[in-house]
Scaffold this active site. Sequence first.
Site, PDB file in Angstrom:
ATOM      1  N   LYS A 171      87.052 119.087  37.740  1.00  0.00           N
ATOM      2  CA  LYS A 171      85.837 119.572  38.407  1.00  0.00           C
ATOM      3  C   LYS A 171      84.601 118.857  37.847  1.00  0.00           C
ATOM      4  O   LYS A 171      83.778 118.355  38.578  1.00  0.00           O
ATOM      5  CB  LYS A 171      85.729 121.091  38.208  1.00  0.00           C
ATOM      6  CG  LYS A 171      84.501 121.687  38.836  1.00  0.00           C
ATOM      7  CD  LYS A 171      84.479 123.200  38.696  1.00  0.00           C
ATOM      8  CE  LYS A 171      83.115 123.717  39.164  1.00  0.00           C
ATOM      9  NZ  LYS A 171      82.972 125.161  39.030  1.00  0.00           N
ATOM     10  N   GLU A 183      90.166 115.846  27.417  1.00  0.00           N
ATOM     11  CA  GLU A 183      91.608 115.608  27.581  1.00  0.00           C
ATOM     12  C   GLU A 183      91.884 114.770  28.822  1.00  0.00           C
ATOM     13  O   GLU A 183      92.637 113.788  28.794  1.00  0.00           O
ATOM     14  CB  GLU A 183      92.357 116.954  27.712  1.00  0.00           C
ATOM     15  CG  GLU A 183      92.358 117.814  26.474  1.00  0.00           C
ATOM     16  CD  GLU A 183      91.168 118.766  26.396  1.00  0.00           C
ATOM     17  OE1 GLU A 183      90.118 118.471  27.023  1.00  0.00           O
ATOM     18  OE2 GLU A 183      91.278 119.784  25.705  1.00  0.00           O
ATOM     19  N   GLY A 205      86.837 126.638  38.323  1.00  0.00           N
ATOM     20  CA  GLY A 205      87.994 125.802  37.968  1.00  0.00           C
ATOM     21  C   GLY A 205      89.311 126.534  38.166  1.00  0.00           C
ATOM     22  O   GLY A 205      90.267 126.003  38.738  1.00  0.00           O
ATOM     23  N   ARG A 206      89.382 127.774  37.692  1.00  0.00           N
ATOM     24  CA  ARG A 206      90.658 128.515  37.778  1.00  0.00           C
ATOM     25  C   ARG A 206      90.876 129.112  39.159  1.00  0.00           C
ATOM     26  O   ARG A 206      91.867 129.815  39.373  1.00  0.00           O
ATOM     27  CB  ARG A 206      90.728 129.576  36.669  1.00  0.00           C
ATOM     28  CG  ARG A 206      89.545 130.515  36.617  1.00  0.00           C
ATOM     29  CD  ARG A 206      89.520 131.307  35.315  1.00  0.00           C
ATOM     30  NE  ARG A 206      88.301 132.117  35.180  1.00  0.00           N
ATOM     31  CZ  ARG A 206      87.162 131.675  34.679  1.00  0.00           C
ATOM     32  NH1 ARG A 206      87.046 130.417  34.266  1.00  0.00           N
ATOM     33  NH2 ARG A 206      86.119 132.475  34.567  1.00  0.00           N
ATOM     34  N   GLU A 245      90.768 133.919  30.960  1.00  0.00           N
ATOM     35  CA  GLU A 245      89.509 133.169  30.955  1.00  0.00           C
ATOM     36  C   GLU A 245      88.452 133.931  31.772  1.00  0.00           C
ATOM     37  O   GLU A 245      87.262 133.817  31.519  1.00  0.00           O
ATOM     38  CB  GLU A 245      89.719 131.749  31.513  1.00  0.00           C
ATOM     39  CG  GLU A 245      88.641 130.776  31.064  1.00  0.00           C
ATOM     40  CD  GLU A 245      88.926 129.326  31.450  1.00  0.00           C
ATOM     41  OE1 GLU A 245      88.809 128.995  32.626  1.00  0.00           O
ATOM     42  OE2 GLU A 245      89.254 128.522  30.551  1.00  0.00           O
ATOM     43  N   HIS A 299     116.310 138.638  27.395  1.00  0.00           N
ATOM     44  CA  HIS A 299     117.081 138.253  26.205  1.00  0.00           C
ATOM     45  C   HIS A 299     116.162 137.711  25.114  1.00  0.00           C
ATOM     46  O   HIS A 299     116.617 137.022  24.203  1.00  0.00           O
ATOM     47  CB  HIS A 299     118.149 137.226  26.590  1.00  0.00           C
ATOM     48  CG  HIS A 299     119.128 137.801  27.574  1.00  0.00           C
ATOM     49  ND1 HIS A 299     120.252 138.485  27.180  1.00  0.00           N
ATOM     50  CD2 HIS A 299     119.106 137.850  28.924  1.00  0.00           C
ATOM     51  CE1 HIS A 299     120.901 138.918  28.262  1.00  0.00           C
ATOM     52  NE2 HIS A 299     120.221 138.538  29.326  1.00  0.00           N
ATOM     53  N   LYS A 331      85.258 123.284  21.672  1.00  0.00           N
ATOM     54  CA  LYS A 331      85.090 121.925  22.232  1.00  0.00           C
ATOM     55  C   LYS A 331      84.053 121.154  21.421  1.00  0.00           C
ATOM     56  O   LYS A 331      84.247 119.988  21.072  1.00  0.00           O
ATOM     57  CB  LYS A 331      84.572 122.015  23.680  1.00  0.00           C
ATOM     58  CG  LYS A 331      85.607 122.282  24.745  1.00  0.00           C
ATOM     59  CD  LYS A 331      84.953 122.120  26.119  1.00  0.00           C
ATOM     60  CE  LYS A 331      85.791 122.735  27.211  1.00  0.00           C
ATOM     61  NZ  LYS A 331      85.139 122.783  28.514  1.00  0.00           N
TER      62      LYS A 331
END
Length: 555
Positions: free
Chosen positions: A206, A212, A267-268, A353, A384, A512
């Site tokens: 965005k 990253e 963004g999400r 978030e 399990h 960050k």
Amino acid sequence: MIDITKSAAWARLETLQAGLRKTRTIDLFNAGPERAAAFSVEAAGLFLDYSKNRLSADARAALLDLAGAAGLESAIRAMVSGEKINTTEDRAVLHVALRDFSGRAYQVDGADVAPRIAAERVRMAAFARKFETGALKGFSGAPLDTIVNIGIGGSDLGPLMAVEALRPYWLKGKRAFFVSNVDGQHLADTLEAVDPATTLFIVASKTFTTQETMTNAQSARAWFLKQGGAEKDVASHFIALSTNEKAVTAFGIAPENMFQFWDWVGGRYSMWSAIGLSIALQCGWDAFEAMLKGAHRMDEHFRSAPLARNMPALLALIGIWNRNFEGAAAHAVLPYDQHLHRLPAYLQQLDMESNGKSVTKAGASVACATGPVLFGEPGTNGQHAFYQLIHQGTDVIACDFLAAAKSASPLGDHHEKLLANFLAQTEALMLGKSEAEARAELSASGLSAAAANALAPHKVFPGDRPTNSILMERLTPETLGALVALYEHKVFCQGVIWGINSFDQWGVELGKALAKDILPEIARLGEKKSPPTAHDGSTRRLIERINALRAAKEE
Ligand code: F6P
């Protein structure tokens, strides 16, 4: 802005919860045989049964009053009418507009954004069809058949989750990879598996500033140039999905190779926008559009259904009940569907978030607990692993169980077994097992009274562990879209009731910034660095140790 914990509805909920403490959930069923029907709701191809929560009809009514006190209905109207409800970023929140095919207008700053959305969709559809038919060629002249989506957070989790969920819809001969981690191993491992001549890199960000993603994109570009691609070929092998045309151009991707979205898409909440292009490329445009339409169906339900029959609002209110009144600090999402294996990770960002906040929209400290810790794994695998704690641990974990009645890959009696486990778990979590029952079972199995007495406490299940069951006929693009929209709106409703802004994420900034400061202090391999002077004692020593390890000669 009201403090919701001071509302009459909140006080009533506390009283009701105290009154229910000794009530078994099964007693609520025994008291009214219609409970399962009365505590369930259907919308957009999804069926939600919330009857296995320890929630009475009175408590549900009080929750609806709570929603009223928080102004939930007007908050929904504010969101869909493009008001700048993301106040700390001064932005509208209009992901619903991205999947609206009704011709409705959406005003942002006095202009209708619907035509821009439609135009970008047309560009995406044309590109997807070219990819599908092999009309997009790489530098060797061979058709592009592989995509590598480079993005992180909302620019990775949604598309990755949806591509995995829609595996039965994958186009033959196409492959999709997702690279998110700045750990170079992620990119290196991926590049080993792809052919530069037939690979399309999709740089999804965005902001187009995320460390990253930019690092991975630069390294992918360098690799591509080393593997036979020339500078002039970058245009046909790299595209961008972003809101930031300037940064995309500066990276070397021309505007015609960029698909855009807008700052009013969080963004999400962005898998419905250009960020979803990798879904369209791997599954075909029709599947992508069907996913948007499924989400739109849920949006229409959300906008129009009364709160008492409104699936996202009810799911939110049950979550509030469990979090704020029953004390559940964690929430497990347990899809009994292997193709939904990335859904919990996706929902982790969506929920945590959005609602991992301690300050209200007005800037005051919140007066109650907000977003729970969300985790999950597909059933039956989780059974399990961590279900032990859900059944017998000291904490109450609220759970959502999800399943499709029909499998995309029917195989023997696998699906019947899967569904039996899906049902057995929610029943076991609700009913539990008393010590007397455990003792009787042990005695019946031939144990002596002394041995049965000794073992029985370990076999006790407290029960009354709250669960929702979400059922669909099949996992399709439509039901996937509806499911994700359901959770998006649930998270929004909870944020409204807690009085927080679900659409900012300032909590990611501090780390960050510190990482940027620390970066020059990390030694290159073989380099000797003088000890850092800043930082706390622990961080300083860790930097020194890392640098010593990196300086040491390899054996
Ligand atoms: O660091 C958090 C975050 O800002 C998320 O909200 C977002 O989804 C992710 O980073 C990626 O951001 P971008 O799409 O701008 O690269």
